[in-house]
Design a protein around this motif. Sequence first.
Motif, PDB file in Angstrom:
ATOM      1  N   GLY A 180       0.805  -1.211   0.000  1.00 51.16           N
ATOM      2  CA  GLY A 180       0.000   0.000   0.000  1.00 51.16           C
ATOM      3  C   GLY A 180       0.838   1.261   0.000  1.00 51.16           C
ATOM      4  O   GLY A 180       2.057   1.235  -0.177  1.00 51.16           O
ATOM      5  N   ARG A 181       0.155   2.392   0.239  1.00 54.65           N
ATOM      6  CA  ARG A 181       0.841   3.677   0.194  1.00 54.65           C
ATOM      7  C   ARG A 181       1.934   3.796   1.249  1.00 54.65           C
ATOM      8  O   ARG A 181       2.887   4.557   1.079  1.00 54.65           O
ATOM      9  N   GLU A 182       1.788   3.035   2.323  1.00 51.51           N
ATOM     10  CA  GLU A 182       2.811   3.118   3.371  1.00 51.51           C
ATOM     11  C   GLU A 182       4.165   2.640   2.860  1.00 51.51           C
ATOM     12  O   GLU A 182       5.214   3.078   3.350  1.00 51.51           O
ATOM     13  N   ILE A 183       4.155   1.739   1.867  1.00 51.09           N
ATOM     14  CA  ILE A 183       5.413   1.253   1.304  1.00 51.09           C
ATOM     15  C   ILE A 183       6.115   2.364   0.527  1.00 51.09           C
ATOM     16  O   ILE A 183       7.345   2.512   0.594  1.00 51.09           O
ATOM     17  N   THR A 184       5.327   3.157  -0.202  1.00 49.44           N
ATOM     18  CA  THR A 184       5.921   4.304  -0.893  1.00 49.44           C
ATOM     19  C   THR A 184       6.564   5.245   0.114  1.00 49.44           C
ATOM     20  O   THR A 184       7.661   5.769  -0.111  1.00 49.44           O
ATOM     21  N   GLY A 185       5.890   5.449   1.237  1.00 51.23           N
ATOM     22  CA  GLY A 185       6.458   6.283   2.296  1.00 51.23           C
ATOM     23  C   GLY A 185       7.764   5.712   2.827  1.00 51.23           C
ATOM     24  O   GLY A 185       8.711   6.459   3.114  1.00 51.23           O
ATOM     25  N   GLU A 186       7.832   4.395   2.971  1.00 49.34           N
ATOM     26  CA  GLU A 186       9.077   3.760   3.433  1.00 49.34           C
ATOM     27  C   GLU A 186      10.207   4.014   2.441  1.00 49.34           C
ATOM     28  O   GLU A 186      11.345   4.294   2.837  1.00 49.34           O
ATOM     29  N   MET A 187       9.912   3.892   1.157  1.00 53.77           N
ATOM     30  CA  MET A 187      10.943   4.161   0.148  1.00 53.77           C
ATOM     31  C   MET A 187      11.443   5.594   0.256  1.00 53.77           C
ATOM     32  O   MET A 187      12.648   5.853   0.167  1.00 53.77           O
ATOM     33  N   MET A 188      10.531   6.512   0.458  1.00 52.12           N
ATOM     34  CA  MET A 188      10.899   7.923   0.518  1.00 52.12           C
ATOM     35  C   MET A 188      11.719   8.260   1.756  1.00 52.12           C
ATOM     36  O   MET A 188      12.447   9.254   1.771  1.00 52.12           O
ATOM     37  N   ARG A 189      11.633   7.416   2.774  1.00 51.09           N
ATOM     38  CA  ARG A 189      12.377   7.664   4.025  1.00 51.09           C
ATOM     39  C   ARG A 189      13.585   6.743   4.183  1.00 51.09           C
ATOM     40  O   ARG A 189      14.233   6.762   5.241  1.00 51.09           O
ATOM     41  N   LEU A 197      15.923   8.536  -5.550  1.00 54.02           N
ATOM     42  CA  LEU A 197      14.581   8.208  -6.010  1.00 54.02           C
ATOM     43  C   LEU A 197      14.285   8.990  -7.286  1.00 54.02           C
ATOM     44  O   LEU A 197      14.664  10.160  -7.426  1.00 54.02           O
ATOM     45  N   ILE A 198      13.561   8.337  -8.197  1.00 53.42           N
ATOM     46  CA  ILE A 198      13.129   8.992  -9.435  1.00 53.42           C
ATOM     47  C   ILE A 198      11.634   8.759  -9.585  1.00 53.42           C
ATOM     48  O   ILE A 198      11.201   7.620  -9.784  1.00 53.42           O
ATOM     49  N   PRO A 199      10.814   9.804  -9.456  1.00 54.43           N
ATOM     50  CA  PRO A 199       9.376   9.657  -9.694  1.00 54.43           C
ATOM     51  C   PRO A 199       9.038   9.892 -11.155  1.00 54.43           C
ATOM     52  O   PRO A 199       9.569  10.801 -11.787  1.00 54.43           O
ATOM     53  N   ARG A 200       8.144   9.066 -11.704  1.00 52.98           N
ATOM     54  CA  ARG A 200       7.654   9.252 -13.072  1.00 52.98           C
ATOM     55  C   ARG A 200       6.143   9.157 -13.050  1.00 52.98           C
ATOM     56  O   ARG A 200       5.591   8.138 -12.630  1.00 52.98           O
ATOM     57  N   GLY A 201       5.477  10.219 -13.458  1.00 53.40           N
ATOM     58  CA  GLY A 201       4.024  10.199 -13.473  1.00 53.40           C
ATOM     59  C   GLY A 201       3.465  11.596 -13.496  1.00 53.40           C
ATOM     60  O   GLY A 201       4.096  12.535 -13.973  1.00 53.40           O
ATOM     61  N   GLY A 202       2.263  11.729 -12.953  1.00 54.24           N
ATOM     62  CA  GLY A 202       1.591  13.011 -12.958  1.00 54.24           C
ATOM     63  C   GLY A 202       2.153  13.968 -11.931  1.00 54.24           C
ATOM     64  O   GLY A 202       2.992  13.617 -11.095  1.00 54.24           O
ATOM     65  N   ALA A 203       1.628  15.204 -11.983  1.00 57.27           N
ATOM     66  CA  ALA A 203       2.129  16.260 -11.111  1.00 57.27           C
ATOM     67  C   ALA A 203       1.960  15.904  -9.639  1.00 57.27           C
ATOM     68  O   ALA A 203       2.825  16.218  -8.815  1.00 57.27           O
ATOM     69  N   GLU A 211       8.498  16.564  -2.291  1.00 58.50           N
ATOM     70  CA  GLU A 211       8.278  17.274  -1.039  1.00 58.50           C
ATOM     71  C   GLU A 211       8.354  16.378   0.196  1.00 58.50           C
ATOM     72  O   GLU A 211       8.649  16.863   1.289  1.00 58.50           O
ATOM     73  N   GLY A 212       8.119  15.088   0.015  1.00 54.65           N
ATOM     74  CA  GLY A 212       8.054  14.216   1.181  1.00 54.65           C
ATOM     75  C   GLY A 212       9.222  13.288   1.387  1.00 54.65           C
ATOM     76  O   GLY A 212       9.266  12.561   2.383  1.00 54.65           O
ATOM     77  N   SER A 213      10.202  13.307   0.487  1.00 53.22           N
ATOM     78  CA  SER A 213      11.282  12.334   0.549  1.00 53.22           C
ATOM     79  C   SER A 213      12.489  12.870   1.321  1.00 53.22           C
ATOM     80  O   SER A 213      12.860  14.042   1.196  1.00 53.22           O
ATOM     81  N   THR A 214      13.090  12.002   2.119  1.00 53.04           N
ATOM     82  CA  THR A 214      14.386  12.310   2.724  1.00 53.04           C
ATOM     83  C   THR A 214      15.528  11.738   1.887  1.00 53.04           C
ATOM     84  O   THR A 214      16.688  12.045   2.135  1.00 53.04           O
ATOM     85  N   VAL A 215      15.176  10.899   0.914  1.00 48.06           N
ATOM     86  CA  VAL A 215      16.149  10.370  -0.039  1.00 48.06           C
ATOM     87  C   VAL A 215      16.309  11.388  -1.170  1.00 48.06           C
ATOM     88  O   VAL A 215      15.324  11.991  -1.597  1.00 48.06           O
ATOM     89  N   PRO A 216      17.521  11.627  -1.652  1.00 47.76           N
ATOM     90  CA  PRO A 216      17.683  12.548  -2.787  1.00 47.76           C
ATOM     91  C   PRO A 216      16.809  12.146  -3.970  1.00 47.76           C
ATOM     92  O   PRO A 216      16.675  10.955  -4.283  1.00 47.76           O
ATOM     93  N   VAL A 217      16.205  13.136  -4.629  1.00 49.94           N
ATOM     94  CA  VAL A 217      15.256  12.895  -5.711  1.00 49.94           C
ATOM     95  C   VAL A 217      15.751  13.569  -6.990  1.00 49.94           C
ATOM     96  O   VAL A 217      16.208  14.715  -6.965  1.00 49.94           O
ATOM     97  N   ILE A 218      15.660  12.852  -8.099  1.00 58.17           N
ATOM     98  CA  ILE A 218      15.818  13.457  -9.416  1.00 58.17           C
ATOM     99  C   ILE A 218      14.415  13.662  -9.948  1.00 58.17           C
ATOM    100  O   ILE A 218      13.679  12.707 -10.183  1.00 58.17           O
TER     101      ILE A 218
END
Length: 413
Positions: A180-189, A197-203, A211-218
Amino acid sequence: MDFAEQAVAARVASIELATLNRDAKDAALHAMADALAAAEPALLAENAVDVRGARDAGTDESIVDRLVLTPQRVAGMVQGLRDLAALPDPIGDAVRGWRLGNGARVTQIRVPFGVVGIIYEARPNVTADAAGICLKSGNAALLRGSSSALHTNRVTVEALRAGLSSVGITPDAVQLVEGGREITGEMMRARGLVDVLIPRGGAGLISAVVEGSTVPVIETGTGNCHIYVDAAADIDQAIGILLNAKVQRPSVCNAAETLLVHRDIADAFLPRALDALSQAGVTVHGDGATRVFSDAVVPATDTEFDAEYLSLDLAARVVDSLDEALTHIRSHTTGHSETIVTRNRETADRFVAGVDAAAVLVNASSRFVDGGEFGFGAEIGISTQKLHARGPMGLPEMTSTKYVIEGDGQVRV
């Protein structure tokens, strides 16, 4: 296996990948391609389950189009892996080097990130592309696809992992992250376990990760891509570019979403352009000056000039000058791709200098802004940020660097 265990396994796998030579990685890519090709019947069957589920849920057809796999699209995924094997290996490439006054040699070389997490929406081809690009660039991949493509992604990743195993490389180099969404949160932390982390999708997805990640994001961005038809444009050329950029595949980020037309060419250009767009099934949302030329043009609201339609819709506006076009673009751009059609070299140069975007096109369709079209092979995404990588991200953009200093006993004095 929970996410923490997957991340640890990926970290271990990344150590192995960092030491592989090109021949080993290319053999793995071909094995992954072979396994994916062999899995085509299962892949299409499970994709049909995902597509039915999406349509039953009332998903917009532009999103469904991204989700659908056909034999041709599967063949493209397979070929993408083989194309990556044919590309040079970036790892170990010298970015620059010099010799110090004391005789020591300093070389900056490309190295993998380590563990790359990719969070993406319903485009199952991304699963194979991302896994292949990460493998070739020496990175372990944690793939977090959307629930709408879960059945498709499971078959894809199972095949890719089987290909890796067949050539003696740990399958933990490619893992599908479920939950679930909690897993995405785990990845971001997961700072310290996931390197980038690299997000691909909508705005919404991109904003949430940035805005929510502690991992560096491209950051890969959305595409409110403009076409400005200058007073000195070739009208036939402009119509061809406009139709290609809007109609060829409207559901992707490099499709045109806004048309700006110089007032001096509007009388000659817009009647023909609007008719061509109408015949192609495009609904034009125009300002008052555009609506004069066709009753089929619907009024555009202010918010529509910020829209990424991803459909056969287009916002249109008449402007009095290049400066007004540039001001409009600066106010509404997402920094993806911006196009000018003109035969005036000076105007083109001013447009290129005045637009702040990852790609600026002169007399060419924005649909060319793609890693494959640039000759990069499959791309991981199109970065609209300004640090590390910008534009289509191929293999070099999936690396960091380190300095190697070689001496013969030198010490600092």
